[in-house]
Write an enzyme that holds these catalytic residues in place. Sequence first.
Site, PDB file in Angstrom:
ATOM      1  N   LYS A  35       0.830  -1.220   0.000  1.00 62.98           N
ATOM      2  CA  LYS A  35       0.000   0.000   0.000  1.00 62.98           C
ATOM      3  C   LYS A  35       0.860   1.265   0.000  1.00 62.98           C
ATOM      4  O   LYS A  35       0.595   2.198  -0.760  1.00 62.98           O
ATOM      5  CB  LYS A  35      -0.907  -0.040   1.232  1.00 62.98           C
ATOM      6  CG  LYS A  35      -1.991   0.989   1.261  1.00 62.98           C
ATOM      7  CD  LYS A  35      -2.869   0.769   2.506  1.00 62.98           C
ATOM      8  CE  LYS A  35      -1.956   0.643   3.722  1.00 62.98           C
ATOM      9  NZ  LYS A  35      -2.632   0.334   4.970  1.00 62.98           N
ATOM     10  N   THR A  48       3.955   1.500  -1.019  1.00 60.71           N
ATOM     11  CA  THR A  48       4.669   1.551  -2.291  1.00 60.71           C
ATOM     12  C   THR A  48       3.766   2.139  -3.378  1.00 60.71           C
ATOM     13  O   THR A  48       4.208   2.972  -4.183  1.00 60.71           O
ATOM     14  CB  THR A  48       5.151   0.141  -2.673  1.00 60.71           C
ATOM     15  OG1 THR A  48       5.931  -0.368  -1.585  1.00 60.71           O
ATOM     16  CG2 THR A  48       5.983   0.142  -3.945  1.00 60.71           C
ATOM     17  N   ARG A 107       2.426   8.363   7.041  1.00 59.26           N
ATOM     18  CA  ARG A 107       2.790   8.236   8.455  1.00 59.26           C
ATOM     19  C   ARG A 107       4.305   8.123   8.630  1.00 59.26           C
ATOM     20  O   ARG A 107       5.007   7.626   7.752  1.00 59.26           O
ATOM     21  CB  ARG A 107       2.173   6.963   9.034  1.00 59.26           C
ATOM     22  CG  ARG A 107       0.703   7.089   9.296  1.00 59.26           C
ATOM     23  CD  ARG A 107       0.179   5.862   9.984  1.00 59.26           C
ATOM     24  NE  ARG A 107       0.219   4.696   9.110  1.00 59.26           N
ATOM     25  CZ  ARG A 107      -0.124   3.478   9.489  1.00 59.26           C
ATOM     26  NH1 ARG A 107      -0.505   3.256  10.732  1.00 59.26           N
ATOM     27  NH2 ARG A 107      -0.089   2.479   8.645  1.00 59.26           N
ATOM     28  N   LYS A 138      10.439  -5.703  11.186  1.00 65.97           N
ATOM     29  CA  LYS A 138       9.682  -5.216  10.052  1.00 65.97           C
ATOM     30  C   LYS A 138      10.564  -4.601   8.984  1.00 65.97           C
ATOM     31  O   LYS A 138      11.618  -4.063   9.275  1.00 65.97           O
ATOM     32  CB  LYS A 138       8.710  -4.146  10.563  1.00 65.97           C
ATOM     33  CG  LYS A 138       7.458  -4.018   9.775  1.00 65.97           C
ATOM     34  CD  LYS A 138       6.709  -2.779  10.197  1.00 65.97           C
ATOM     35  CE  LYS A 138       7.545  -1.523  10.000  1.00 65.97           C
ATOM     36  NZ  LYS A 138       6.702  -0.306  10.044  1.00 65.97           N
ATOM     37  N   ALA A 176      -3.138   1.675  14.137  1.00 67.55           N
ATOM     38  CA  ALA A 176      -4.363   1.585  13.346  1.00 67.55           C
ATOM     39  C   ALA A 176      -5.416   0.704  14.016  1.00 67.55           C
ATOM     40  O   ALA A 176      -6.477   0.481  13.460  1.00 67.55           O
ATOM     41  CB  ALA A 176      -4.045   1.071  11.949  1.00 67.55           C
ATOM     42  N   PHE A 195      -3.616  -0.502   7.723  1.00 63.19           N
ATOM     43  CA  PHE A 195      -4.165  -1.843   7.451  1.00 63.19           C
ATOM     44  C   PHE A 195      -5.081  -1.855   6.217  1.00 63.19           C
ATOM     45  O   PHE A 195      -4.815  -1.138   5.249  1.00 63.19           O
ATOM     46  CB  PHE A 195      -4.905  -2.383   8.682  1.00 63.19           C
ATOM     47  CG  PHE A 195      -4.038  -2.533   9.911  1.00 63.19           C
ATOM     48  CD1 PHE A 195      -2.711  -2.953   9.822  1.00 63.19           C
ATOM     49  CD2 PHE A 195      -4.543  -2.260  11.176  1.00 63.19           C
ATOM     50  CE1 PHE A 195      -1.918  -3.107  10.961  1.00 63.19           C
ATOM     51  CE2 PHE A 195      -3.755  -2.410  12.321  1.00 63.19           C
ATOM     52  CZ  PHE A 195      -2.451  -2.829  12.201  1.00 63.19           C
ATOM     53  N   PHE A 238       3.599  -8.116  -9.339  1.00 62.26           N
ATOM     54  CA  PHE A 238       4.650  -8.899  -8.698  1.00 62.26           C
ATOM     55  C   PHE A 238       5.217  -9.826  -9.757  1.00 62.26           C
ATOM     56  O   PHE A 238       4.502 -10.272 -10.648  1.00 62.26           O
ATOM     57  CB  PHE A 238       4.056  -9.700  -7.528  1.00 62.26           C
ATOM     58  CG  PHE A 238       5.071  -9.982  -6.459  1.00 62.26           C
ATOM     59  CD1 PHE A 238       5.329  -9.034  -5.472  1.00 62.26           C
ATOM     60  CD2 PHE A 238       5.779 -11.179  -6.437  1.00 62.26           C
ATOM     61  CE1 PHE A 238       6.275  -9.279  -4.492  1.00 62.26           C
ATOM     62  CE2 PHE A 238       6.726 -11.425  -5.459  1.00 62.26           C
ATOM     63  CZ  PHE A 238       6.974 -10.484  -4.483  1.00 62.26           C
ATOM     64  N   TRP A 246       7.009  -0.581  -8.107  1.00 60.93           N
ATOM     65  CA  TRP A 246       8.156  -1.108  -7.362  1.00 60.93           C
ATOM     66  C   TRP A 246       9.364  -1.163  -8.292  1.00 60.93           C
ATOM     67  O   TRP A 246      10.434  -0.695  -7.954  1.00 60.93           O
ATOM     68  CB  TRP A 246       7.824  -2.512  -6.816  1.00 60.93           C
ATOM     69  CG  TRP A 246       8.816  -2.993  -5.795  1.00 60.93           C
ATOM     70  CD1 TRP A 246       8.729  -2.848  -4.447  1.00 60.93           C
ATOM     71  CD2 TRP A 246      10.049  -3.670  -6.060  1.00 60.93           C
ATOM     72  NE1 TRP A 246       9.841  -3.392  -3.846  1.00 60.93           N
ATOM     73  CE2 TRP A 246      10.674  -3.899  -4.804  1.00 60.93           C
ATOM     74  CE3 TRP A 246      10.719  -4.102  -7.214  1.00 60.93           C
ATOM     75  CZ2 TRP A 246      11.904  -4.549  -4.677  1.00 60.93           C
ATOM     76  CZ3 TRP A 246      11.938  -4.735  -7.093  1.00 60.93           C
ATOM     77  CH2 TRP A 246      12.529  -4.954  -5.835  1.00 60.93           C
TER      78      TRP A 246
END
Lengths: 562, 562
Positions: B77, B79, B100, B111, B279, B307, B387, B415
């Site tokens: 999201k 990206t 954020r 992460k 969130a 999320f 992808f 990406w």
Amino acid sequence: MELSTEIKSDIKIAQEAEIKPIKDIAEQLDLLEEELEPYGHYKAKISLDLMERLKTKEDGKVILVTSINPTPAGEGKSTITVGLGQGFAKIGKKAMIAMREPSLGPTMGIKGGATGGGYSQVIPMEDINLHFTGDFHAITSANNALAALLDNHIHQGNQLQIDVRRVVWKRVVDLNDRALRHVIVGLGGPLQGVPREDGFDITVASEIMAIFCLATDIQDLKRRISKIVVAYNIKKEPVTVADLGVEGALTLLLKDALKPNLVQTLEHTPALIHGGPFANIAHGCNSVIATKMAAKLADFVITEGGFGADLGAEKFLDIKARAAGIKPEVVVIVATIRALKMHGGVPKDNLKQENLEALSNGLENLQKHIETIQAFGLPFVIAINRFVTDTKNEVQKIKTWCAEQSYPVALADVWEKGGDGGVELAQLVLETINSAENCFAPLYDVSSSIIEKVKTIATMVYGAKDVEFSSKAQKQIIEFEKFGWDNLPICMAKTQYSLSDDPTLLGRPTNFTITIREFKPSIGAGFLVALTGDVMTMPGLPKKPSALNMDVNEEGKAVGLF
Amino acid sequence: MELSTEIKSDIKIAQEAEIKPIKDIAEQLDLLEEELEPYGHYKAKISLDLMERLKTKEDGKVILVTSINPTPAGEGKSTITVGLGQGFAKIGKKAMIAMREPSLGPTMGIKGGATGGGYSQVIPMEDINLHFTGDFHAITSANNALAALLDNHIHQGNQLQIDVRRVVWKRVVDLNDRALRHVIVGLGGPLQGVPREDGFDITVASEIMAIFCLATDIQDLKRRISKIVVAYNIKKEPVTVADLGVEGALTLLLKDALKPNLVQTLEHTPALIHGGPFANIAHGCNSVIATKMAAKLADFVITEGGFGADLGAEKFLDIKARAAGIKPEVVVIVATIRALKMHGGVPKDNLKQENLEALSNGLENLQKHIETIQAFGLPFVIAINRFVTDTKNEVQKIKTWCAEQSYPVALADVWEKGGDGGVELAQLVLETINSAENCFAPLYDVSSSIIEKVKTIATMVYGAKDVEFSSKAQKQIIEFEKFGWDNLPICMAKTQYSLSDDPTLLGRPTNFTITIREFKPSIGAGFLVALTGDVMTMPGLPKKPSALNMDVNEEGKAVGLF
């Protein structure tokens, strides 16, 4: 001398000051554009690349400012430091100030600012006294990341066999928070970590703060961090950061903070404000990197030690100067007539009355600190920080006393007059540098025994007749020798109010013994802390904390900060 | 499509990028020099005075990016958010991204970065993922200063008669530190505070973080802070920050942090990165101030919720948009073929294999989120984040499904290709804004009952058949009505992995009930959190935390960060 009709608060003077863009200050210092990393318009970090560029440039002269033992009457060491820097500028010399960053905890609690006072302040003072450029937050993060990684290691199988009763690494917050002094962590069952007794210190008491201020560059920082002892294993052997393998991550968290912060005084004299370790369980000086950088950028660097000369100057000279290869040219010893009278037996409420006898008695305290500086082979200058209540006779009394013993003395009126009030002092300092003999050497050899080193400090600096070591301290000495930790300098944790370890003994106590209760190894910082009594490493808040007065006004400006 | 021979890590791409001085980015935005407060050369804060200068300027159009329920397969999201901003720039539109700030805790733990990925990242990514401009440190300080002032009030006589068993204000650290989840503070005797059970949360879970992100200006920030409920007294009445009288001091600690942070993408698209609340127990969006400022500075603002759409978009629309008067023009719903296959029942290890049936089943999850956005009266666009393992048939399957239902869909390859890979999406978003009907309204009226509001969200957004309230929750509802807290929006704390409150139910579960275990009033933030299960507000570290790989190289650059 009369009280002016309106005495302005420090923050009022600071906020009304005409402040120059920090890039103008940087231009004064011939910084390259890429070496200046601005933080807003009035503060900046300076890239460490500068040290490489100027490595062949001759260093400026370092002037150390210290004081008599502090009293509630106030000595104004930071104010003199700033005022002397401004005074140097007034007589056409290129000077720079290097000072400690203040801690947020006391700011929210009770203390005045640590940025000088009156017309001798560093600005923007609100920023400096609040988050500044985030250095202390980075140190807090690194300290607490280490604690989290350590507790996680124990929780995830404890491969290093750490004894949870012997974890010595504490978490920190940059606040006065007495409820965190003694805590139990890891409660809540097997998924929530391993229960153990713990406690929080204030950030300035973190060993990472001391390391940060003694490191000569980022690789030295990492080396020192890797040596921190965080716990002992079940065989009672030390467990270090290197054993946990996290020195790289902690160094990464500190890489930007390690760049010194450039600000200015009210008269635009450049100042580096960087690092701020405790002056009892640590060495109490701004960072080595800032002092050395200031010496590359200016002809004269004015810097200060913590508390009085018995703690601050001794540690500056035996710990910081030794570690960094800094040789000070002269030491300025600050006193006020008020404070000398307190050392001579006058209670705080009677300080406004002339009292020549008390003043005369109080001069003994100053005399001892003079002898200490002489023991280091250094020339000195006495700076009397003027106060409105000083009487003509009292001033004359001091002048006569100094003249009788050929002590160089200058009156400084930097609080009221800024740099103009520091010209006399600056001239005297300059003369002393040019004329006096300087055969500086640390007081003791680091390779002498722990007992010998402590005794040297206690007798030569404090004037103690002897030192006693508790049985615990004696056991620790044997243990430290086994671990190879005995060849480190000593960092004394003693009350700042007295030359002795009894805070009520003012003046120049004699015939007393210093008791070493316990040692605390700071192997990363590279010293052994010798504790003479309980040292408060987490202050509390008073009944009416100064936070109650703080606010932001309609224009978004700070209100009620000092 | 083939794997390129070398897949570069995010940090490698970010560090190799040609970054522009932040003042060049500011010039692009026509900022006044005094409005830009640089933090180093590549990041800056923007003065809130800008909002006054541009108050009559028409606002840019806000585009909300959300996603299907997150899976371990990854949706990307952030990206897409960054790539869409870059795509807008490619088609000649003035766009800005509002996102954020990441938390340091997960960075040290497990992460990946929260700054996009591949050729759609915001930079300097090391800075953004470490201390950035210190906003989270300021929030941590304000949160913990409040805790210290509260415990000090209790210790100093407890005039407000706070029940120490009913203190609800917790301390925070911006770290993953499980040992701090459950602690006892105030141990050590009568001089060390009052013993009580306590716990620490991660900083992003602080109510101050939520307030920071919902405040419209500094006075609104202070007003909200004053309403925070920190404890209950012995009569079980709420005790607030206003009762303690410290809202001014806490606001002062946040005054600089409140200015949004300007950075750039790899392609120099301007981005504001500001604030980052949880969130689940909070609303999960960047600050209102940043979103509104971006709308003043650009024609299109791309921003994201936390999320999936059931939590992030719902809260953006019902809480943030309502509080701030923001009207989004269109919602972009992000999905990957991999993630849709997981929702369709494929285990993580088999995602590389083509599976049209699973894909078809997984589309049900996407379908539900589309219906949710429609329920808000908003147009939407589906963004399929490409992808390398996506097969031609799978791509065709999605296209056909969308075509059958006239759903606007674009493939995005941001990406690998940056803005070029986002052009198709940007064009579709633009067309949708210009052509689709928009009759946005929040889903419920805040003045309806707590039960009604929760039921509306659970049935209309999650597709639940009913809601059950525990007896504790029922008691709380009565209590909240008594305190006048019932007229606030609801902030649902539910698992992000499922539309239901059972994280194992992927796809589009039906015929389920949502159970509200408990409420948590966030009166300062201005919402009531409804907890459907245990919510982790202090994460732990894994056995091998990513901190073990982090380092600083000889040039002082970050190594091993993602």
